[in-house]
Design a protein around this motif. Structure first.
Motif, PDB file in Angstrom:
ATOM      1  N   LEU A 252     109.226 -15.501  -6.524  1.00  0.00           N
ATOM      2  CA  LEU A 252     108.100 -15.452  -7.181  1.00  0.00           C
ATOM      3  C   LEU A 252     107.251 -14.848  -5.782  1.00  0.00           C
ATOM      4  CD1 LEU A 252     105.383 -15.088  -8.790  1.00  0.00           C
ATOM      5  CD2 LEU A 252     104.974 -16.876  -8.064  1.00  0.00           C
ATOM      6  N   GLY A 253     107.163 -14.874  -4.286  1.00  0.00           N
ATOM      7  CA  GLY A 253     106.602 -14.130  -3.767  1.00  0.00           C
ATOM      8  C   GLY A 253     107.585 -12.764  -2.944  1.00  0.00           C
ATOM      9  N   ALA A 254     108.438 -13.202  -3.525  1.00  0.00           N
ATOM     10  CA  ALA A 254     109.807 -11.745  -3.055  1.00  0.00           C
ATOM     11  C   ALA A 254     109.478 -10.456  -3.813  1.00  0.00           C
ATOM     12  CB  ALA A 254     111.283 -12.185  -3.630  1.00  0.00           C
ATOM     13  N   PHE A 255     108.810 -11.020  -5.262  1.00  0.00           N
ATOM     14  CA  PHE A 255     109.023 -10.213  -6.634  1.00  0.00           C
ATOM     15  C   PHE A 255     106.914  -9.655  -6.324  1.00  0.00           C
ATOM     16  CE2 PHE A 255     106.826  -8.546 -11.033  1.00  0.00           C
ATOM     17  CZ  PHE A 255     107.980  -8.108 -10.680  1.00  0.00           C
ATOM     18  N   VAL A 256     106.247 -10.241  -6.331  1.00  0.00           N
ATOM     19  CA  VAL A 256     105.183  -9.951  -5.844  1.00  0.00           C
ATOM     20  C   VAL A 256     104.871  -9.008  -4.354  1.00  0.00           C
ATOM     21  CG1 VAL A 256     103.035 -10.502  -5.261  1.00  0.00           C
ATOM     22  CG2 VAL A 256     104.118 -12.061  -6.744  1.00  0.00           C
ATOM     23  N   GLU A 257     105.712  -8.914  -3.502  1.00  0.00           N
ATOM     24  CA  GLU A 257     105.385  -8.513  -2.243  1.00  0.00           C
ATOM     25  C   GLU A 257     106.519  -6.783  -3.051  1.00  0.00           C
ATOM     26  OE1 GLU A 257     107.517  -7.568   2.189  1.00  0.00           O
ATOM     27  OE2 GLU A 257     107.719  -9.749   0.780  1.00  0.00           O
ATOM     28  N   PHE A 258     107.255  -7.197  -3.318  1.00  0.00           N
ATOM     29  CA  PHE A 258     108.244  -5.917  -3.836  1.00  0.00           C
ATOM     30  C   PHE A 258     107.430  -4.882  -5.242  1.00  0.00           C
ATOM     31  CE2 PHE A 258     110.698  -4.104  -7.558  1.00  0.00           C
ATOM     32  CZ  PHE A 258     111.775  -3.414  -6.898  1.00  0.00           C
ATOM     33  N   ALA A 259     107.181  -5.905  -6.230  1.00  0.00           N
ATOM     34  CA  ALA A 259     105.999  -5.215  -7.211  1.00  0.00           C
ATOM     35  C   ALA A 259     104.461  -4.368  -6.455  1.00  0.00           C
ATOM     36  CB  ALA A 259     105.044  -6.199  -7.960  1.00  0.00           C
ATOM     37  N   GLY A 260     103.821  -5.324  -5.158  1.00  0.00           N
ATOM     38  CA  GLY A 260     102.610  -4.421  -4.348  1.00  0.00           C
ATOM     39  C   GLY A 260     102.948  -3.461  -3.382  1.00  0.00           C
ATOM     40  N   ARG A 261     104.666  -3.130  -3.453  1.00  0.00           N
ATOM     41  CA  ARG A 261     104.784  -1.399  -2.678  1.00  0.00           C
ATOM     42  C   ARG A 261     104.779  -1.090  -3.347  1.00  0.00           C
ATOM     43  NH1 ARG A 261     108.583  -5.588  -0.010  1.00  0.00           N
ATOM     44  NH2 ARG A 261     110.101  -4.232  -0.906  1.00  0.00           N
ATOM     45  N   HIS A 262     105.075  -1.305  -4.828  1.00  0.00           N
ATOM     46  CA  HIS A 262     105.720   0.627  -5.764  1.00  0.00           C
ATOM     47  C   HIS A 262     103.730   0.301  -6.253  1.00  0.00           C
ATOM     48  CE1 HIS A 262     109.849  -0.974  -5.380  1.00  0.00           C
ATOM     49  NE2 HIS A 262     109.565   0.422  -4.994  1.00  0.00           N
ATOM     50  N   ALA A 282     122.192 -10.412 -13.051  1.00  0.00           N
ATOM     51  CA  ALA A 282     121.837 -12.792 -12.959  1.00  0.00           C
ATOM     52  C   ALA A 282     121.118 -12.772 -11.747  1.00  0.00           C
ATOM     53  CB  ALA A 282     123.017 -12.392 -12.606  1.00  0.00           C
ATOM     54  N   ALA A 283     120.160 -13.746 -12.393  1.00  0.00           N
ATOM     55  CA  ALA A 283     119.075 -14.555 -11.810  1.00  0.00           C
ATOM     56  C   ALA A 283     118.727 -15.217 -12.858  1.00  0.00           C
ATOM     57  CB  ALA A 283     117.398 -13.281 -12.399  1.00  0.00           C
ATOM     58  N   GLU A 284     118.535 -15.747 -11.889  1.00  0.00           N
ATOM     59  CA  GLU A 284     117.814 -17.332 -12.013  1.00  0.00           C
ATOM     60  C   GLU A 284     116.760 -17.436 -13.321  1.00  0.00           C
ATOM     61  OE1 GLU A 284     117.439 -21.602 -12.311  1.00  0.00           O
ATOM     62  OE2 GLU A 284     118.472 -20.942 -11.272  1.00  0.00           O
ATOM     63  N   GLU A 285     117.305 -18.444 -14.071  1.00  0.00           N
ATOM     64  CA  GLU A 285     115.924 -18.307 -15.318  1.00  0.00           C
ATOM     65  C   GLU A 285     114.699 -18.675 -15.216  1.00  0.00           C
ATOM     66  OE1 GLU A 285     115.953 -19.946 -19.987  1.00  0.00           O
ATOM     67  OE2 GLU A 285     117.679 -19.514 -18.816  1.00  0.00           O
ATOM     68  N   LYS A 286     114.431 -20.680 -14.654  1.00  0.00           N
ATOM     69  CA  LYS A 286     113.353 -21.144 -14.221  1.00  0.00           C
ATOM     70  C   LYS A 286     112.203 -19.893 -13.436  1.00  0.00           C
ATOM     71  CE  LYS A 286     114.646 -25.372 -14.361  1.00  0.00           C
ATOM     72  NZ  LYS A 286     114.681 -27.228 -13.788  1.00  0.00           N
ATOM     73  N   VAL A 287     112.816 -18.944 -12.061  1.00  0.00           N
ATOM     74  CA  VAL A 287     112.139 -18.009 -11.669  1.00  0.00           C
ATOM     75  C   VAL A 287     111.739 -16.967 -12.076  1.00  0.00           C
ATOM     76  CG1 VAL A 287     112.304 -16.688  -9.396  1.00  0.00           C
ATOM     77  CG2 VAL A 287     113.691 -18.659  -9.483  1.00  0.00           C
ATOM     78  N   PHE A 288     112.409 -16.297 -12.307  1.00  0.00           N
ATOM     79  CA  PHE A 288     112.876 -15.309 -14.111  1.00  0.00           C
ATOM     80  C   PHE A 288     111.116 -15.593 -14.150  1.00  0.00           C
ATOM     81  CE2 PHE A 288     113.134 -12.776 -17.795  1.00  0.00           C
ATOM     82  CZ  PHE A 288     112.462 -11.535 -17.409  1.00  0.00           C
ATOM     83  N   GLU A 289     110.993 -16.997 -14.776  1.00  0.00           N
ATOM     84  CA  GLU A 289     110.052 -17.370 -16.429  1.00  0.00           C
ATOM     85  C   GLU A 289     108.871 -17.514 -15.037  1.00  0.00           C
ATOM     86  OE1 GLU A 289     110.804 -20.247 -18.828  1.00  0.00           O
ATOM     87  OE2 GLU A 289     112.148 -18.610 -20.028  1.00  0.00           O
ATOM     88  N   GLN A 290     109.018 -17.876 -14.398  1.00  0.00           N
ATOM     89  CA  GLN A 290     107.420 -18.250 -12.839  1.00  0.00           C
ATOM     90  C   GLN A 290     107.269 -16.604 -12.778  1.00  0.00           C
ATOM     91  OE1 GLN A 290     108.707 -19.593  -9.493  1.00  0.00           O
ATOM     92  NE2 GLN A 290     106.171 -20.357  -9.476  1.00  0.00           N
ATOM     93  N   ILE A 291     107.796 -16.121 -12.386  1.00  0.00           N
ATOM     94  CA  ILE A 291     107.478 -14.122 -12.250  1.00  0.00           C
ATOM     95  C   ILE A 291     106.822 -13.795 -13.741  1.00  0.00           C
ATOM     96  CG2 ILE A 291     108.432 -11.783 -12.057  1.00  0.00           C
ATOM     97  CD1 ILE A 291     110.668 -13.359 -10.808  1.00  0.00           C
ATOM     98  N   ALA A 292     107.204 -13.663 -14.891  1.00  0.00           N
ATOM     99  CA  ALA A 292     106.989 -13.331 -15.671  1.00  0.00           C
ATOM    100  C   ALA A 292     105.488 -14.082 -15.403  1.00  0.00           C
ATOM    101  CB  ALA A 292     107.529 -13.616 -16.599  1.00  0.00           C
ATOM    102  N   MET A 293     104.956 -14.960 -15.552  1.00  0.00           N
ATOM    103  CA  MET A 293     104.082 -15.889 -16.632  1.00  0.00           C
ATOM    104  C   MET A 293     102.149 -15.377 -15.538  1.00  0.00           C
ATOM    105  SD  MET A 293     105.314 -19.044 -18.034  1.00  0.00           S
ATOM    106  CE  MET A 293     106.040 -19.909 -17.213  1.00  0.00           C
ATOM    107  N   GLU A 294     102.919 -15.573 -13.543  1.00  0.00           N
ATOM    108  CA  GLU A 294     102.318 -15.895 -12.486  1.00  0.00           C
ATOM    109  C   GLU A 294     102.431 -14.417 -12.088  1.00  0.00           C
ATOM    110  OE1 GLU A 294     102.817 -19.140 -10.236  1.00  0.00           O
ATOM    111  OE2 GLU A 294     104.049 -20.261 -11.519  1.00  0.00           O
ATOM    112  N   ALA A 295     103.211 -13.668 -12.010  1.00  0.00           N
ATOM    113  CA  ALA A 295     103.264 -12.254 -11.067  1.00  0.00           C
ATOM    114  C   ALA A 295     101.844 -11.426 -11.457  1.00  0.00           C
ATOM    115  CB  ALA A 295     104.556 -11.845 -10.837  1.00  0.00           C
ATOM    116  N   PRO A 296     101.526 -11.164 -12.779  1.00  0.00           N
ATOM    117  CA  PRO A 296     100.340 -10.361 -13.213  1.00  0.00           C
ATOM    118  C   PRO A 296      99.491 -10.597 -12.883  1.00  0.00           C
ATOM    119  CG  PRO A 296     102.122 -10.326 -15.331  1.00  0.00           C
ATOM    120  CD  PRO A 296     102.458 -11.697 -14.236  1.00  0.00           C
ATOM    121  N   ALA A 297      98.794 -12.214 -12.575  1.00  0.00           N
ATOM    122  CA  ALA A 297      97.622 -12.273 -11.944  1.00  0.00           C
ATOM    123  C   ALA A 297      97.443 -12.121 -10.719  1.00  0.00           C
ATOM    124  CB  ALA A 297      97.246 -14.101 -12.733  1.00  0.00           C
ATOM    125  N   GLN A 298      98.770 -11.869  -9.865  1.00  0.00           N
ATOM    126  CA  GLN A 298      98.484 -11.634  -8.521  1.00  0.00           C
ATOM    127  C   GLN A 298      98.469 -10.262  -7.896  1.00  0.00           C
ATOM    128  OE1 GLN A 298     101.127 -13.858  -5.707  1.00  0.00           O
ATOM    129  NE2 GLN A 298     101.313 -15.720  -7.986  1.00  0.00           N
TER     130      GLN A 298
END
Length: 300
Positions: A252-262, A282-298
């Motif tokens: 989740l942290g890696a995605f939020v950082e990536f998304a924030g830069r863009h 390929a990606a870990e399904e649990k991490v993918f779902e965590q990103i989907a549910m939690e990243a937008p709020a951040q």
């Protein structure tokens, strides 16, 4: 504006063997839009199952209620504006006005020769795209269209009652060159990029960010020249094709950082690939779902 998060679900699974489940789960996870590729076949998936984009989206429209649906991207490689317009109007009606058309000039892959023709040069692809988009725009807005062009024709083509979305469903125009960016500025409700393909193999994330920033600057200049309000044009990044590859989906942290830069570059929507085991997506399904549910709020 908050950064929206969307997904792209490749049409490689039979509908009743996991295909339907992915689309309904995407809506449950809260994705803004779920897209699919509009190809006859694609790269490493060529010798395996692969289904049509528009029938897949029609089925997805029937099992979802809120999430938007679309293509990333449709191209002139095997589409004609007249028949495509009729199918899009039908799909927009079935979905209750939830369709976005991602559209691009196409490439030199399998789609380019599947109908038996020689692959078009980059110049010819650009020429065709420059004629394809305005004609499709008219076909989706007007009840009857006649047109004679260098590549496409329409003779009293009827499209009644038109789109549910008025004046037509939105276009998300994929482009990096000047001619394509001008089409995005003139006809698009959104602009789409995958970054700079020349950097995918040997570039760095920093170089990619700089290159994408340059694309945004070019689009900004073209909007200023043409009188287009840049703030009214959504900017969409289809991820997975920058040097970061699937790195942002490692946590989740890696995605939020990536998304924030863009987001700092002005992007309003990021699209991540639905995980596909044993593939470049390929990606870990649990991490993918965590990103989907939690990243937008951040990312608000």
């Amino acid at each position: 504006m908050s950064l929206r998060l969307s997904t792209v679900i490749l049409p490689y699974r039979r509908w009743h063997e996991g295909g339907r489940t992915a689309w309904t789960r995407a809506e449950q996870l809260g994705f803004h839009t779920a897209y699919t590729y509009d190809h006859l076949s694609w790269r490493t998936f060529r010798d395996g199952p692969w289904f049509g984009a528009l029938p897949t989206l029609t089925a997805a429209a029937a099992v979802t209620d809120r999430m938007r649906l679309g293509t990333l991207v449709t191209s002139p490689n095997f589409r004609h504006p007249v028949t495509l317009a009729k199918e899009l109007i039908s799909l927009d009606d079935i979905s209750g006005g939830r369709i976005t058309l991602g559209i691009g000039a196409g490439g030199s892959g399998f789609d380019a020769t599947a109908l038996g023709q020689e692959p078009w040069s980059p110049r010819e692809r650009a020429d065709r795209f420059a004629e394809f988009v305005p004609l499709l725009d008219r076909l989706l807005r007007e009840d009857a269209v006649s047109y004679e062009g260098d590549f496409y024709s329409a003779h009293e083509a009827r499209n009644i009652p038109g789109c549910v979305q008025r004046p037509r469903l939105p276009f998300a125009v994929a482009a990096t060159g000047p001619r394509g960016l001008r089409l995005a500025a003139r006809h698009g409700q959104a602009w789409v990029t995958t970054g700079d393909p020349k950097l995918f193999e040997n570039g760095t994330p920093e170089q990619s960010l700089q290159a994408i920033g340059g694309q945004v600057e070019k689009l900004t200049d073209i909007c200023a020249e043409t009188g287009r309000d840049m703030s009214g044009l959504d900017k969409v990044l289809l991820t997975g094709f920058t040097p970061d590859r699937q790195g942002p989906l490692q946590s989740l942290g890696a995605f939020v950082e990536f998304a924030g830069r863009h987001a700092e570059l002005g992007f309003t929507e990021l699209v991540i690939h639905w995980p596909i085991p044993d593939s470049q997506f390929a990606a870990e399904e649990k991490v993918f779902e965590q990103i989907a549910m939690e990243a937008p709020a951040q990312l608000r």
